[in-house]
Write a protein that holds these residues in place. Structure first.
Motif, PDB file in Angstrom:
ATOM      1  N   SER A   3       0.695  -1.053   0.003  1.00 23.11           N
ATOM      2  CA  SER A   3      -0.003   0.031  -0.075  1.00 23.11           C
ATOM      3  C   SER A   3       1.028   1.221  -0.020  1.00 23.11           C
ATOM      4  O   SER A   3       0.760   2.322  -0.717  1.00 23.11           O
ATOM      5  CB  SER A   3      -0.860  -0.087   1.307  1.00 23.11           C
ATOM      6  N   SER A   4       2.039   1.356   0.754  1.00 25.23           N
ATOM      7  CA  SER A   4       2.837   2.457   0.819  1.00 25.23           C
ATOM      8  C   SER A   4       3.590   2.839  -0.398  1.00 25.23           C
ATOM      9  O   SER A   4       3.622   3.957  -0.775  1.00 25.23           O
ATOM     10  CB  SER A   4       3.880   2.311   1.997  1.00 25.23           C
ATOM     11  N   LEU A   5       3.803   1.772  -1.152  1.00 20.70           N
ATOM     12  CA  LEU A   5       4.386   1.985  -2.614  1.00 20.70           C
ATOM     13  C   LEU A   5       3.643   2.432  -3.464  1.00 20.70           C
ATOM     14  O   LEU A   5       3.934   3.335  -4.264  1.00 20.70           O
ATOM     15  CB  LEU A   5       5.166   0.611  -2.978  1.00 20.70           C
ATOM     16  N   ILE A  10       1.675   6.939  -6.799  1.00 20.07           N
ATOM     17  CA  ILE A  10       0.502   7.859  -7.047  1.00 20.07           C
ATOM     18  C   ILE A  10       1.010   9.209  -6.747  1.00 20.07           C
ATOM     19  O   ILE A  10       0.554  10.277  -7.426  1.00 20.07           O
ATOM     20  CB  ILE A  10      -0.703   7.465  -6.365  1.00 20.07           C
ATOM     21  N   MET A  11       1.635   9.665  -5.539  1.00 17.54           N
ATOM     22  CA  MET A  11       2.352  10.868  -5.455  1.00 17.54           C
ATOM     23  C   MET A  11       2.998  11.277  -6.600  1.00 17.54           C
ATOM     24  O   MET A  11       3.215  12.588  -6.680  1.00 17.54           O
ATOM     25  CB  MET A  11       3.011  10.929  -3.792  1.00 17.54           C
ATOM     26  N   CYS A  12       3.943  10.556  -7.059  1.00 17.82           N
ATOM     27  CA  CYS A  12       4.894  11.009  -7.563  1.00 17.82           C
ATOM     28  C   CYS A  12       4.073  11.326  -9.057  1.00 17.82           C
ATOM     29  O   CYS A  12       4.414  12.439  -9.953  1.00 17.82           O
ATOM     30  CB  CYS A  12       5.829   9.751  -8.061  1.00 17.82           C
ATOM     31  N   GLY A 218      -5.841  16.499 -12.032  1.00 26.83           N
ATOM     32  CA  GLY A 218      -5.183  15.054 -12.105  1.00 26.83           C
ATOM     33  C   GLY A 218      -4.217  15.225 -10.882  1.00 26.83           C
ATOM     34  O   GLY A 218      -4.139  14.418 -10.045  1.00 26.83           O
ATOM     35  N   ALA A 219      -3.595  16.245 -10.903  1.00 27.64           N
ATOM     36  CA  ALA A 219      -2.692  16.547  -9.623  1.00 27.64           C
ATOM     37  C   ALA A 219      -3.219  16.306  -8.093  1.00 27.64           C
ATOM     38  O   ALA A 219      -3.055  15.834  -7.268  1.00 27.64           O
ATOM     39  CB  ALA A 219      -1.741  17.923  -9.784  1.00 27.64           C
ATOM     40  N   PHE A 227      -2.150   9.942  -0.104  1.00 32.27           N
ATOM     41  CA  PHE A 227      -2.358  10.064   1.155  1.00 32.27           C
ATOM     42  C   PHE A 227      -3.591   8.943   1.847  1.00 32.27           C
ATOM     43  O   PHE A 227      -3.288   8.589   2.883  1.00 32.27           O
ATOM     44  CB  PHE A 227      -2.838  11.455   1.796  1.00 32.27           C
ATOM     45  N   ARG A 228      -4.156   8.519   0.928  1.00 26.32           N
ATOM     46  CA  ARG A 228      -4.917   7.268   1.488  1.00 26.32           C
ATOM     47  C   ARG A 228      -4.287   5.950   1.524  1.00 26.32           C
ATOM     48  O   ARG A 228      -4.432   4.903   2.256  1.00 26.32           O
ATOM     49  CB  ARG A 228      -6.150   7.128   0.641  1.00 26.32           C
ATOM     50  N   TYR A 229      -3.152   6.000   0.521  1.00 27.04           N
ATOM     51  CA  TYR A 229      -2.707   4.550   0.621  1.00 27.04           C
ATOM     52  C   TYR A 229      -1.087   4.743   1.382  1.00 27.04           C
ATOM     53  O   TYR A 229      -0.774   3.588   2.038  1.00 27.04           O
ATOM     54  CB  TYR A 229      -2.105   4.159  -0.797  1.00 27.04           C
TER      55      TYR A 229
END
Length: 291
Positions: A3-5, A10-12, A218-219, A227-229
């Motif tokens: 989940s963290s990865l 997704i953040m990137c 999209g950003a 932040f959910r993952y």
């Protein structure tokens, strides 16, 4: 995949969208006024944000009992966008991005007087070091100094005020209401001012205006989902990958090669931001109740 990865990836992706939006705004800014760029960006973003809210809890997510707060945040965000887009037209993309990284540092410095929060010694010192990094990039008094740098500093301060108001009222308002009204107010302000700067878009510029709004949504969507993952303290430092994209896009599109002082200042700012993030993560872990 953990989940963290997934959250980090997704953040990137969200940060890449931000960098693309900045590059599009800089390209448009060579021909069109920042007010017109803001108008189209918010005009296209607003209905997309409303639809995202609709499918993430329904229209009630846009209800609010604090219209005055949203008006204030929207005016601050309008100032943020105007200063940042203006800065993009005056400075290289990487330099603008590096200065904008100072926003979280200003949050730390301003949260004491504005939120009456006690700022711990380490974050305060890290913020001062980060501000020194801003001065390295800006270099006031040096031969390479540009007034556009101070405009971007103004954008960073305005964005810090946005973050502070989100911290103050975010627990009492839905995320989508905060984003929706922060976009609506700049749309109204830019629409009022638009006739004085209007220039009919030509050809591919229409795609630029549309693309700017789409990647902006999209950003926001990707960063919110990230932040959910992944824990905030883990995902947030990857915001600094924007510097990589800014350097690559600036070099590819405008042959911009930042000088060594921009890189040094950016590293100081990024190091300070990461130090604050790690400290807040440590405090959060200690504050968790044990079972």
């Amino acid at each position: 995949m953990s989940s963290s990865l997934l959250g980090i990836l997704i953040m990137c992706a969200g940060v890449l969208c931000l960098a693309l939006g900045d590059a599009i705004s800089k390209w448009l800014g060579a021909t069109y006024d920042p007010i017109q760029i803001i108008f189209f960006r918010t005009l296209i973003s607003l209905p997309l944000i409303a639809l995202l809210a609709r499918f993430n809890g329904g229209w009630q997510k846009l209800k609010t009992r604090r219209p005055g707060v949203h008006l204030l945040r929207g005016l601050i965000f309008a100032g943020t966008m105007f200063c940042f887009v203006t800065g993009l037209t005056l400075l290289p993309l990487a330099e603008t991005t590096a200065i904008a990284f100072a926003a979280p540092l200003f949050v730390t410095l301003l949260s004491g007087p504005l939120l009456k929060e006690r700022v711990a010694r380490l974050p305060f010192i890290a913020s001062l070091v980060g501000f020194a990094g801003v001065l390295i990039v800006v270099r006031p008094g040096a031969s390479g100094f540009q007034w556009g740098a101070l405009i971007v500093v103004g954008a960073a301060v305005c964005y810090a005020l946005m973050m502070i108001t989100a911290r103050r009222y975010g627990g009492k308002e839905s995320l989508w209401a905060m984003v929706f009204y922060a976009t609506l107010v700049p749309l109204i302000v830019s629409a009022v001012l638009l006739p004085s700067v209007w220039r009919m878009p030509e050809g591919v510029a229409w795609l630029g205006f549309i693309g700017s709004g789409v990647v902006g949504v999209g950003a926001v969507s990707c960063i919110t989902l990230a932040f959910r993952y992944a824990p905030a303290a883990l995902a947030a430092p990857f915001d600094y990958t924007a510097m990589v994209w800014a350097v690559l896009l600036g070099w590819w599109l405008w042959d911009e090669v930042p000088d060594v002082w921009v890189f040094i200042g950016a590293l100081v700012i990024i190091g300070s931001g990461v130090a604050i993030a790690l400290y807040e993560r440590k405090v959060t872990i200690k504050a968790r109740p044990t079972t």
